[in-house]
Structure formats: structure tokens, C-alpha cells
Design a protein around this motif. Structure first.
Motif, short mmCIF file in Angstrom:
data_model
loop_
_atom_site.label_atom_id
_atom_site.label_comp_id
_atom_site.label_asym_id
_atom_site.label_seq_id
_atom_site.Cartn_x
_atom_site.Cartn_y
_atom_site.Cartn_z
N LYS A 37 5.96 -4.26 -5.27
CA LYS A 37 5.54 -3.39 -6.38
C LYS A 37 4.29 -2.62 -5.96
N ASN A 38 3.15 -2.79 -6.65
CA ASN A 38 1.94 -2.09 -6.23
C ASN A 38 0.98 -3.02 -5.49
N LEU A 39 1.48 -4.15 -5.05
CA LEU A 39 0.67 -5.13 -4.32
C LEU A 39 1.00 -5.07 -2.83
N ILE A 40 -0.01 -5.21 -2.00
CA ILE A 40 0.16 -5.08 -0.56
C ILE A 40 -0.46 -6.28 0.12
N LEU A 41 0.23 -6.83 1.10
CA LEU A 41 -0.27 -7.94 1.91
C LEU A 41 -0.42 -7.42 3.34
N ILE A 42 -1.65 -7.46 3.86
CA ILE A 42 -1.94 -6.98 5.20
C ILE A 42 -2.25 -8.17 6.09
N SER A 43 -1.50 -8.32 7.18
CA SER A 43 -1.71 -9.41 8.14
C SER A 43 -2.43 -8.86 9.36
N ASP A 44 -3.41 -9.61 9.87
CA ASP A 44 -4.23 -9.17 10.99
C ASP A 44 -4.36 -10.30 12.01
N VAL A 45 -4.37 -9.95 13.29
CA VAL A 45 -4.47 -10.95 14.34
C VAL A 45 -5.82 -11.66 14.33
N LEU A 46 -6.88 -10.97 13.97
CA LEU A 46 -8.20 -11.58 14.00
C LEU A 46 -8.77 -11.92 12.62
N ARG A 47 -8.30 -11.28 11.57
CA ARG A 47 -8.89 -11.43 10.24
C ARG A 47 -7.96 -12.06 9.20
N SER A 48 -6.91 -12.72 9.61
CA SER A 48 -5.97 -13.38 8.71
C SER A 48 -5.29 -12.36 7.79
N ILE A 49 -5.34 -12.57 6.45
CA ILE A 49 -4.63 -11.68 5.53
C ILE A 49 -5.59 -11.10 4.48
N TRP A 50 -5.21 -9.93 3.99
CA TRP A 50 -5.88 -9.26 2.88
C TRP A 50 -4.84 -9.04 1.80
N PHE A 51 -5.24 -9.22 0.56
CA PHE A 51 -4.39 -8.96 -0.60
C PHE A 51 -4.97 -7.72 -1.29
N VAL A 52 -4.17 -6.65 -1.36
CA VAL A 52 -4.65 -5.34 -1.80
C VAL A 52 -3.74 -4.81 -2.89
N SER A 53 -4.30 -4.02 -3.81
CA SER A 53 -3.47 -3.35 -4.81
C SER A 53 -3.68 -1.85 -4.72
N LEU A 54 -2.65 -1.11 -5.09
CA LEU A 54 -2.73 0.34 -5.16
C LEU A 54 -2.88 0.72 -6.62
N GLN A 55 -3.93 1.43 -6.91
CA GLN A 55 -4.22 1.88 -8.27
C GLN A 55 -3.94 3.37 -8.36
N GLU A 56 -3.41 3.80 -9.49
CA GLU A 56 -3.17 5.22 -9.71
C GLU A 56 -4.21 5.76 -10.66
N ASP A 57 -4.41 7.06 -10.59
CA ASP A 57 -5.29 7.81 -11.49
C ASP A 57 -6.71 7.29 -11.54
N PRO A 58 -7.51 7.49 -10.58
CA PRO A 58 -7.26 8.14 -9.30
C PRO A 58 -6.63 7.15 -8.33
N TYR A 59 -5.92 7.69 -7.34
CA TYR A 59 -5.30 6.85 -6.34
C TYR A 59 -6.37 6.19 -5.48
N LYS A 60 -6.30 4.86 -5.37
CA LYS A 60 -7.20 4.15 -4.47
C LYS A 60 -6.67 2.75 -4.22
N PHE A 61 -7.03 2.21 -3.06
CA PHE A 61 -6.71 0.84 -2.72
C PHE A 61 -7.88 -0.04 -3.12
N THR A 62 -7.58 -1.20 -3.70
CA THR A 62 -8.61 -2.15 -4.06
C THR A 62 -8.30 -3.48 -3.40
N VAL A 63 -9.25 -4.00 -2.62
CA VAL A 63 -9.07 -5.31 -2.00
C VAL A 63 -9.27 -6.36 -3.08
#
Length: 144
Positions: free
Chosen positions: A19-45
Motif C-alpha cells: 500500500k503506502n508503506l515501504i520496507l527498505i533493506s540495507d547491507v549495513l543498516r538493516s531495515i527502515w520502515f517508511v511511509s509515503l504521504q500525499e499532499d504534499p508528497y513526502k517520505f516519512t521514516v
């Protein structure tokens, strides 16, 4: 058309979207849980795993309305990580919480989430299942 940017850290191995949730996997920093917000568009960790883990795969595992993050690392360890802002150890959800670890025996490099619906005959059935594999690295041509 809106645009949003997120400056990721070192070496991203996988990005999964639910949906509007994003999971980012990284070799050195493990995972980040991020959301996409509309109006205005921006990513929020929303939350991060603060452990220094070399994550190769990261996926959403959905069951009965709850979401758990499943990761595997370079050592073949599968981790189940939760986002739980009600838990005091999570610092209002900013820190993702490790729930359990399993040794898979071998490292995995690929995963695939399979979604399914419960049939009328089934009382309990998983909504998502994950398949793991280790894909062979491409062979290099020999120098003669």
C-alpha cells in the motif's frame, strides 16, 4: 504528478511496497520502515532497526491485520521484526523490535511473498507465505 525523495544510507538490497508503506533493506543498516504521504508528497521514516545486520532480503508478512517484517542476512539468519509503538522499548515506534531469530542453515539471496485467501472450509490459514532460495551467482568466463 507529485515527487518525493528519501536519502537512503549505504547499500540498499531490496525495496518492498505494501500500500503506502515501504520496507527498505540495507547491507549495513538493516531495515527502515517508511511511509509515503500525499499532499504534499513526502517520505516519512516511521521506524528503523538499530542493529548492524547485513540484510539481504526483507519482506512484509501479513496475518489477521497485523504486519511483521521478515529479514534474512548474509549469515543465513531469518529475523522476525515488529513495529509496535505501544511497546516502551520501541521509543514510540521509532525503533523496530526483534521478536525472534531462526538459523536457516544457508544464506538466502532471494525471496518471494505469496498472498492467498482463506477458503470457506479453512478456519485458520496464512494470508501470506514466503519462499526463500539461494540463487547461484553468475559464472565468470574462464581465462585461457
Amino acid at each position: 504528478m507529485g515527487l518525493a525523495f528519501l536519502d537512503v544510507q549505504i547499500y540498499v538490497t531490496r525495496i518492498r511496497v505494501f500500500k503506502n508503506l515501504i520496507l527498505i533493506s540495507d547491507v549495513l543498516r538493516s531495515i527502515w520502515f517508511v511511509s509515503l504521504q500525499e499532499d504534499p508528497y513526502k517520505f516519512t521514516v516511521i521506524g528503523k532497526d538499530l542493529q548492524q545486520v547485513s540484510v539481504m532480503t526483507g519482506d512484509f508478512l501479513v496475518h489477521e491485520g497485523s504486519v511483521t517484517f521478515i529479514t534474512t542476512d548474509k549469515m543465513g539468519i531469518m529475523r522476525m521484526i515488529d513495529f509496535d509503538p505501544a511497546d516502551p522499548d520501541s521509543l514510540n515506534g521509532e525503533r523496530l523490535l526483534l521478536r525472534t531469530e531462526f538459523a536457516l542453515g544457508k544464506p538466502t539471496t532471494q525471496s518471494r511473498v505469496i498472498a492467498r485467501r482463506r477458503t470457506a472450509e479453512e478456519e485458520v490459514a496464512p494470508q501470506t507465505q514466503i519462499i526463500y532460495c539461494k540463487c547461484p551467482s553468475p559464472s565468470r568466463p574462464s581465462r585461457s
